[in-house]
Design a protein around this motif. Sequence first.
Motif, PDB file in Angstrom:
ATOM      1  N   ARG A  84       0.836  -1.209   0.000  1.00 62.30           N
ATOM      2  CA  ARG A  84       0.000   0.000   0.000  1.00 62.30           C
ATOM      3  C   ARG A  84       0.872   1.260   0.000  1.00 62.30           C
ATOM      4  NH1 ARG A  84      -4.047  -1.584   5.005  1.00 62.30           N
ATOM      5  NH2 ARG A  84      -5.165  -3.302   3.996  1.00 62.30           N
ATOM      6  N   LEU A 122      -8.016   0.287   5.147  1.00 64.21           N
ATOM      7  CA  LEU A 122      -6.968   0.284   4.113  1.00 64.21           C
ATOM      8  C   LEU A 122      -5.886   1.331   4.390  1.00 64.21           C
ATOM      9  CD1 LEU A 122      -9.285  -0.092   0.976  1.00 64.21           C
ATOM     10  CD2 LEU A 122      -8.173  -1.911   2.298  1.00 64.21           C
ATOM     11  N   ARG A 132      -7.941   5.415  -1.659  1.00 61.89           N
ATOM     12  CA  ARG A 132      -8.690   4.165  -1.521  1.00 61.89           C
ATOM     13  C   ARG A 132      -9.816   4.142  -2.547  1.00 61.89           C
ATOM     14  NH1 ARG A 132      -9.404   5.271   4.824  1.00 61.89           N
ATOM     15  NH2 ARG A 132     -10.179   7.177   3.870  1.00 61.89           N
TER      16      ARG A 132
END
Length: 451
Positions: free
Chosen positions: A279, A299, A311
């Motif tokens: 990420r 997330l 996101r």
Amino acid sequence: MSVHPTQTEPPSAPVGVERVAETVLPTKYGVFRMLGYRDSGGTEHVALVRGDDGGGAPLVRVHSECLTGDAFGSWRCDCGEQLDAALAAISVEERGVVVYVRGHEGRGIGLLAKLKAYALQDQGVDTVDANTELGLPVDARRYDQAAGILRDLGIGAIRLLSGNPAKEEALEALGIAVVERRGLGVSERTENARYLRTKRARMRHDPGGPDVWTSLLDGVVPELPEDDLVRRYGYLAAASGPIVVGHARQSLDGFVAPRSHSPALPQEPSDEGHVQRLRALVDAVLVGVSTVLAEDDPLLVDEVPGDTPVRVVLDATGMLPPDSRVLTDDAAPTLWLVAQDVDVPSTLAASVEVVRLPAGALDPTNVLDLLRQRDLDRVLVEGGGATVSGFLEAGLLHRLYCTTVPVLIGDGIPGLRFSGAHAPVQIRTAPVRRFVLGHDTCSEFDFTVSQ
């Protein structure tokens, strides 16, 4: 005081090159064409070529031979790591050239003279003064053989992978247009820190630039070697163009969760921050709405260095609950992708943007086009199984991390699924690297490499 590299007296005629051989070289960074050249002085050189000759100026690394760094993995310099990073960057872009110039050992003074210079450096002399104390030039390299190889390949304009402005100037003087030059951002080590400082202070090398490894080198597992992090994720940190990475975590028999969704697959607390590292190195993390419904994961990137990316939630029918953490946690922007006629709450957090697409337009190709229009070029497709499978089926994944958990479910929510092969030759394959994440095993497929 800055010392500009000097060269030995050049020969009266420029060095020409002749193409002698061509073959194919499979490497850990993919398959390259390997072309062998001999220059008019008898020195042999090679070029590693990836991709075709279309699409503008290619990435090019003109790499000076360094036996200690390239072959022995020396940390006194950064040559071997620069070569690895260049091959990785070209592999990601699927187009580029490494020109490997022999006769450049020790910036052109030769291997044994370089070892003598090392001995002086052991006594505290820097890399510039070591050469001059030996009565040798600071930099004896010339680049007409590299320019000749590029011209033979039909390349007149390049994007140069180098932190050395003198190399750019030399190639420009030889008629090779350098439309861009950028460093490769390999990490500095204790063993080569003084060497790199000297190059910056006395040889005009770029002062480091953005450190693309920042998100890799500190983590939740201090004992994980830096080399492992760079090997696993360095290609993504160095990627200069669009790249799509898939992530799937499933049982050994191919399910992401039981039918009830609860209990889900057991979490592995010793995964070395794997997903969060991915990420932290992308512009956008994308999930299907089913994953949000099952896990309500915001997330975030909060366990390793780096920023939370944009996101993106694919939700054609508007099933996402208004109190979902991706909608209420404002740590990063959220794009909520729905069909045009779907009702959504009128009041949402300022970090949430509802993006309406025509019916049937939430397919992987259209979604990536939408993200790239917003300069979100590096995308992690994190889940769930159906969403990742859609991108895999469409042939849009450059890499896929498939983590298997040592459990058997028997029946449940399917993991990776796509149209099956009708014959063994149709089975999907790619070069694979494997590493252990606690009790899990991760297989990384590199689909950028032709099989």
